[in-house]
Design an enzyme around this catalytic site. Structure first.
Site, PDB file in Angstrom:
ATOM      1  N   GLU A  91      -8.859  33.258  44.810  1.00 43.27           N
ATOM      2  CA  GLU A  91     -10.211  34.009  44.976  1.00 43.27           C
ATOM      3  C   GLU A  91     -11.074  32.582  45.515  1.00 43.27           C
ATOM      4  OE1 GLU A  91     -10.928  37.879  42.680  1.00 43.27           O
ATOM      5  OE2 GLU A  91     -12.241  35.987  42.260  1.00 43.27           O
ATOM      6  N   CYS A 105     -16.664  27.127  45.306  1.00 45.41           N
ATOM      7  CA  CYS A 105     -16.142  27.607  43.867  1.00 45.41           C
ATOM      8  C   CYS A 105     -14.430  27.771  43.710  1.00 45.41           C
ATOM      9  CB  CYS A 105     -16.912  28.699  43.327  1.00 45.41           C
ATOM     10  SG  CYS A 105     -16.223  29.053  41.793  1.00 45.41           S
ATOM     11  N   CYS A 112      -5.601  33.868  34.348  1.00 49.94           N
ATOM     12  CA  CYS A 112      -6.090  33.139  33.321  1.00 49.94           C
ATOM     13  C   CYS A 112      -6.338  33.485  31.806  1.00 49.94           C
ATOM     14  CB  CYS A 112      -7.239  33.170  33.212  1.00 49.94           C
ATOM     15  SG  CYS A 112      -8.455  31.336  32.110  1.00 49.94           S
ATOM     16  N   CYS A 116     -11.458  35.847  27.332  1.00 44.97           N
ATOM     17  CA  CYS A 116     -12.295  35.726  27.658  1.00 44.97           C
ATOM     18  C   CYS A 116     -13.151  37.312  27.916  1.00 44.97           C
ATOM     19  CB  CYS A 116     -13.369  34.859  28.038  1.00 44.97           C
ATOM     20  SG  CYS A 116     -12.907  33.209  28.130  1.00 44.97           S
ATOM     21  N   CYS A 119     -14.870  38.878  31.209  1.00 44.37           N
ATOM     22  CA  CYS A 119     -14.755  37.818  32.473  1.00 44.37           C
ATOM     23  C   CYS A 119     -13.076  38.390  33.560  1.00 44.37           C
ATOM     24  CB  CYS A 119     -13.766  36.745  32.519  1.00 44.37           C
ATOM     25  SG  CYS A 119     -13.206  35.922  34.038  1.00 44.37           S
ATOM     26  N   GLY A 162      -9.300  30.915  36.399  1.00 36.27           N
ATOM     27  CA  GLY A 162      -8.648  30.670  35.539  1.00 36.27           C
ATOM     28  C   GLY A 162      -9.005  29.045  34.009  1.00 36.27           C
ATOM     29  N   GLU A 163      -8.855  28.675  33.891  1.00 33.97           N
ATOM     30  CA  GLU A 163      -8.922  27.283  32.505  1.00 33.97           C
ATOM     31  C   GLU A 163      -8.611  25.921  33.592  1.00 33.97           C
ATOM     32  OE1 GLU A 163     -10.474  24.870  30.674  1.00 33.97           O
ATOM     33  OE2 GLU A 163     -11.137  26.784  30.171  1.00 33.97           O
ATOM     34  N   SER A 194     -14.991  23.101  34.646  1.00 31.03           N
ATOM     35  CA  SER A 194     -16.247  24.469  33.964  1.00 31.03           C
ATOM     36  C   SER A 194     -14.702  24.563  32.841  1.00 31.03           C
ATOM     37  CB  SER A 194     -16.058  25.653  34.604  1.00 31.03           C
ATOM     38  OG  SER A 194     -17.000  26.239  33.374  1.00 31.03           O
ATOM     39  N   SER A 217     -18.108  26.319  28.230  1.00 31.31           N
ATOM     40  CA  SER A 217     -18.522  28.115  28.617  1.00 31.31           C
ATOM     41  C   SER A 217     -18.639  28.401  27.232  1.00 31.31           C
ATOM     42  CB  SER A 217     -17.631  28.344  29.068  1.00 31.31           C
ATOM     43  OG  SER A 217     -17.483  28.530  30.749  1.00 31.31           O
ATOM     44  N   LEU A 218     -19.843  28.706  26.563  1.00 30.17           N
ATOM     45  CA  LEU A 218     -20.228  28.542  25.246  1.00 30.17           C
ATOM     46  C   LEU A 218     -20.230  29.882  25.024  1.00 30.17           C
ATOM     47  CD1 LEU A 218     -20.411  26.157  23.418  1.00 30.17           C
ATOM     48  CD2 LEU A 218     -23.598  26.447  22.797  1.00 30.17           C
ATOM     49  N   HIS A 219     -21.895  30.617  25.185  1.00 23.38           N
ATOM     50  CA  HIS A 219     -21.551  31.921  25.142  1.00 23.38           C
ATOM     51  C   HIS A 219     -22.453  32.591  24.118  1.00 23.38           C
ATOM     52  CE1 HIS A 219     -20.232  31.767  29.433  1.00 23.38           C
ATOM     53  NE2 HIS A 219     -18.894  31.826  29.186  1.00 23.38           N
ATOM     54  N   ASN A 293     -22.638  38.879  34.848  1.00 25.54           N
ATOM     55  CA  ASN A 293     -22.441  39.733  36.164  1.00 25.54           C
ATOM     56  C   ASN A 293     -21.404  41.233  36.108  1.00 25.54           C
ATOM     57  OD1 ASN A 293     -21.827  40.263  39.182  1.00 25.54           O
ATOM     58  ND2 ASN A 293     -20.884  38.177  39.861  1.00 25.54           N
ATOM     59  N   CYS A 336     -15.883  35.790  39.004  1.00 20.70           N
ATOM     60  CA  CYS A 336     -15.059  35.788  38.812  1.00 20.70           C
ATOM     61  C   CYS A 336     -13.631  36.181  38.603  1.00 20.70           C
ATOM     62  CB  CYS A 336     -14.771  34.390  38.240  1.00 20.70           C
ATOM     63  SG  CYS A 336     -12.894  33.583  37.771  1.00 20.70           S
TER      64      CYS A 336
END
Length: 349
Positions: A91, A105, A112, A116, A119, A162-163, A194, A217-219, A293, A336
């Site tokens: 995407e 983006c 990935c 996570c 996601c 992806g990472e 990111s 990305s902490l969260h 999201n 994502c």
């Protein structure tokens, strides 16, 4: 077939030299690809006919096939679902802003491996890395679309599927390709990478002498809570991650952005805000608060405006600046991996 966007300028010069073509022909080809962003080799009118014929026969200009394009009702967000030559789906999203910014983006992997839990891409697992050309061509696609409207792509964020640091070498080459004056000429400070926090790669990235923006990305602010959301934390817990972040700041002199997906009733509480403030206090950083999201594979929901405002106010007490990211393209599954997941579930592809 040789994929043209996978080639560096030096590679292109070497290829055409093997075809007994002078170096300036390779630079003309590069110009058509990156400055003119042509959609077909036939449009490269400064190249001799016989060279164009050989390029058509032996090389591939496009490795991405748009199979769905969705326009959000916000009038500023467009999402492409793209099929790669081996059938994998990725995407790409264009986000427009009132201040004139136009941001692509882009994805760096098909799927990935980070897992996570909230996601959609993480929920589908890892298929493969994207090549340099497959990543760059996403930017070309968006840029070409904008230029047809008389606009210009101003920013690129590696925040799609992806990472990025898991596909380190390709992503680093992409950043250089985007930044080249004879390439896409996008300033490094207009590029954001990111990551979920791959500590060795963050330390390595600190040595690259780039001015690219780094987002983490902490969260969650404790190891137990972060490990439940981001499995990578079990390998590199918070103290190791923050030590790498400090090294990055010392080496680059640049502020780090920490991304925090706000999940109602989980990490949007006053307790969590104080924990985050204590964790980051004194660090050269900024927090990007992102109301979740929602995805079909995760039951969490975004908090209401009052809880977001309260969370942000507490961070301010610790001297930590923050912004709330506007949720974009909800009606077109702009998060994502969401459009790919929907397409796979429906059997559309």
């Amino acid at each position: 077939m040789i994929r043209l966007y996978d080639l560096s300028l030096d590679d292109m010069i070497a290829l055409l030299a093997s075809w007994e073509q002078p170096a300036y022909r390779a630079r003309q080809l590069w110009h058509w690809l990156y400055s003119q962003k042509v959609a077909a080799i036939a449009q490269m009118t400064t190249l001799p006919t016989e060279l164009r014929d050989r390029l058509v026969a032996e090389t591939c200009l496009h490795s991405l096939e748009p199979i769905k394009v969705l326009h959000s009702s916000d009038g500023l967000t467009i999402k492409w679902l793209l099929r790669l030559t081996d059938g994998q789906l990725i995407e790409t999203v264009l986000m427009g802003y009132a201040d004139g910014r136009r941001t692509a983006c882009i994805s760096s992997q098909a799927g990935c491996a980070m897992g996570c839990v909230f996601c959609a891409t993480g929920q589908m697992g890892f298929s493969r890395h994207l090549s340099v050309g497959e990543i760059v061509e996403q930017v070309i696609l968006v840029s070409r679309w904008l230029e047809e409207l008389g606009e210009r792509l101003s920013n690129v964020v590696l925040m799609g599927m992806g990472e990025p640091l898991h596909n380190y070498e390709a992503v680093l080459e992409v950043i250089r390709r985007l930044n080249q004056p004879e390439g896409l000429n996008i300033g490094q400070r207009h590029i954001t990478l990111s990551t979920v926090g791959l500590v060795p790669q963050i330390r390595r990235f600190a040595e690259e002498n780039l001015q690219v923006k780094l987002a983490i990305s902490l969260h969650a602010a404790t190891d137990a809570e972060r490990s439940a959301l981001l499995p990578v934390n079990r390998r590199w817990p918070l103290q190791e991650l923050l030590a790498a972040c400090r090294t990055y700041i010392e080496k680059s002199g640049r502020r780090i952005t920490f991304e925090w997906a706000l999940i109602s009733g989980e990490n949007d509480t006053a307790e969590q805000a104080h924990a985050l403030g204590s964790l980051l206090q004194g660090l050269l950083c900024h927090v990007n608060l992102i109301p979740l999201n929602p995805t079909s594979g995760y039951a969490g929901a975004p908090p209401d405006h009052a809880r977001v405002a309260a969370f942000q106010a507490i961070l301010g007490q610790y001297g930590i600046g923050s912004t709330v990211r506007v949720r974009r393209g909800i009606d077109i599954n702009a998060g994502c991996g969401q459009l790919k997941a929907e397409a796979l579930q429906s059997g559309e592809t």
